[in-house]
Design a protein around this motif. Structure first.
Motif, short mmCIF file in Angstrom:
data_model
loop_
_atom_site.label_atom_id
_atom_site.label_comp_id
_atom_site.label_asym_id
_atom_site.label_seq_id
_atom_site.Cartn_x
_atom_site.Cartn_y
_atom_site.Cartn_z
N THR A 333 0.85 -1.20 0.00
CA THR A 333 0.00 0.00 0.00
C THR A 333 0.88 1.25 0.00
N ALA A 368 -1.23 2.28 5.02
CA ALA A 368 -0.60 3.10 3.98
C ALA A 368 0.81 3.51 4.40
N LEU A 468 -6.17 3.40 -3.34
CA LEU A 468 -5.63 2.28 -2.55
C LEU A 468 -6.67 1.16 -2.38
#
Length: 511
Positions: A333, A368, A468
């Motif tokens: 990610t 992330a 994402l």
């Protein structure tokens, strides 16, 4: 002595010495060597390497110097005239390597060599004992002279990469290019990259005076391309007085527009005043040059609106030789921001995105990770590194390719700037779904058909989070739409056509 020199400095490949034989049909490569010429370290390998780089090359000749280290005619061998690989219609009369069997494979070298022609390789040096000698054959014509701030370092910034690709594109088309660096720095590693392409680099301790050099070669100069406002302001009149060739100005971007935007973001009155002064300078350059080139149609429109009498046109500034499709979505990610941090807009973007945008992304997507990658990150960018933010500096080309392959999203969160952004084009070409600010989208028409253009910090965060969360099929579809977009606009052939059209327009203007 000739045999002793061979024994002391042998090639790195198997070889046979035959005295008095004209042809060795079983040898793929043959070196014809006058007994008065002594090989220096690395000379044979430089010749063999050149033949390997150009499988269709007819021959390659070395640089031959006298016992006191001078080239024929007494010139210093360190001068720019003798520091670059050049095309040659005739081999050396004293030393030359030829091919007895046709070569196989495609050329790895950059130089376009006509059939039955060869190359002069200055990295291969032989010393001639006694009297006699030769002169280098072949006069150059229709030369493009590029005058820049410094020798391009394509791994440092987009501007340097841009100029390097201009040179490479012209050389691959068979054109002759000379490069003049205003700062005079030699930069052997980067100058060597140009010299191996066949470019004479006029920089370093033995650099001649530009005006005198232009007068000496005025009959062979086809055009002069001058880059950046400060360089153009210093040299334009000097060049005009020295030769009649068309004068082409390439600004990289509209400096005053970028500076004025930065002044607005920073609320800096002194920078706003500097932007006004830069506008006056850039306007004067448009009127003094035969043509002005800029990366985007928007910049050309601004030039015409401010100075209707000026001739300006758009030129393609980035190109690639291939556009491989993406085949799978990466597993991680990672959010990638690539930039050269010698440029103020990139520093501002990294700091602002990390502080104002990325926390919103992490709140929605805790896994992330932000990767900030680029040359010369200043302390304020290095200080951004944390458990969720990686700062990577001075990536090689291979490492940068790996970074793009691993990223799920590429961001270009610029708040000010001008011109086309390499980081945006690279994301498109590498098939990494792009989220950019309007500034990052400059010069990319219809970009919002294949990428996301978002303005506020909240909009940028939402766009990254949405990207994402894409499934494999949707991610791949978007990635490959971007690859197709880049392929349609940033091929090398398109860059060549763009440069040729600009040269023709300049010649028509000059008359």
């Amino acid at each position: 002595m000739c045999l002793c020199a061979i024994a002391a400095n042998p090639p790195g490949v198997p070889f046979v010495v035959s005295v008095g034989t004209e042809t060795l049909p079983d040898a793929p490569l043959q070196l014809d060597l006058d007994a008065r010429c002594l090989a220096t370290p690395g000379a044979f390998d430089a010749l063999v390497g050149t033949m390997n780089d150009y499988p269709a090359l007819a021959f390659v000749s070395p640089l031959i110097v006298t016992a006191d280290g001078k080239v024929m005619g007494g010139a210093d061998r360190r001068g720019s005239r003798h520091n670059y690989v050049r095309r040659d219609s005739h081999p050396s009369q004293l030393v030359w390597m030829r091919r007895n069997r046709p070569g196989e494979g495609s050329a790895r070298g950059e130089i376009a060599v006509p059939p039955n022609w060869g190359l002069r390789q200055p990295a291969a040096v032989f010393v001639l004992l006694g009297e006699g000698g030769e002169t280098i054959q072949g006069a150059e014509s229709d030369v493009t002279v590029i005058v820049e701030q410094s020798i391009p370092e394509p791994d440092h910034s987009a501007g340097h990469r841009n100029i390097f690709e201009f040179v490479r594109t012209l050389v691959r088309d068979g054109q002759t290019v000379k490069f003049w660096a205003m700062d005079g720095q030699a930069k052997p590693e980067y100058a060597g990259a140009l010299q191996r392409m066949g470019v004479e680099v006029l920089s370093g301790a033995l650099r001649p005076d530009l005006t005198q050099w232009l007068r000496q070669h005025r009959g062979s100069i086809g055009r002069v391309l001058v880059c950046r406002p400060d360089v153009a302001d210093f040299y334009l009149e000097r060049i005009r007085a020295a030769c009649h060739a068309p004068l082409i100005y390439y600004g990289h971007d509209l400096h005053f527009v970028r500076m004025r935007m930065q002044a607005g973001v920073a609320e800096d009155r002194r920078l706003a005043s500097a932007a006004d002064a830069m506008e006056r300078l850039e306007r004067s350059i448009w009127q003094r040059a035969d043509i002005a080139l800029y990366p985007t149609a928007e910049e050309v429109e601004i030039v015409h609106s401010l100075c209707p009498d000026a001739v300006a046109r758009q030129v393609q500034i980035f190109c690639f030789d291939d556009f491989p499709p993406r085949e799978a979505m990466p597993a991680g990610t990672e959010v990638l921001f690539v930039a050269g941090f010698g440029h103020a807009p990139n520093v501002d973007a990294a700091v602002w995105f990390a502080a104002e945008v990325f926390p919103l992304i992490v709140a929605e997507c805790p896994d992330a990770r932000l990767v900030i990658a680029g040359s010369a990150p200043p302390p304020e960018v290095v200080a951004l590194a944390s458990a969720t933010i990686a700062v990577r500096s001075w990536l090689s080309e291979a490492e940068l390719t790996e970074a793009y392959a691993a990223a799920r999203v590429a961001v270009v969160p610029l708040r000010f700037g001008a011109g086309l952004k390499l980081k945006a084009v690279e994301a498109l070409r590498n098939g990494v779904p792009l989220v950019t600010s309007p500034v990052g989208a400059q010069g990319l028409p219809d970009l919002d058909d294949v990428a996301v253009v978002a303005e506020t910090h909240a909009q940028l965060a939402a766009a990254v989070t949405d990207t994402l969360s894409l499934n494999d099929a949707d991610w791949l579809a978007r990635a490959n739409r971007q690859v197709d977009y880049a392929a349609a606009r940033f091929g090398r052939a398109a860059m060549l056509l763009s440069l040729q059209a600009a040269f023709e327009a300049a010649e028509a203007r000059r008359g």
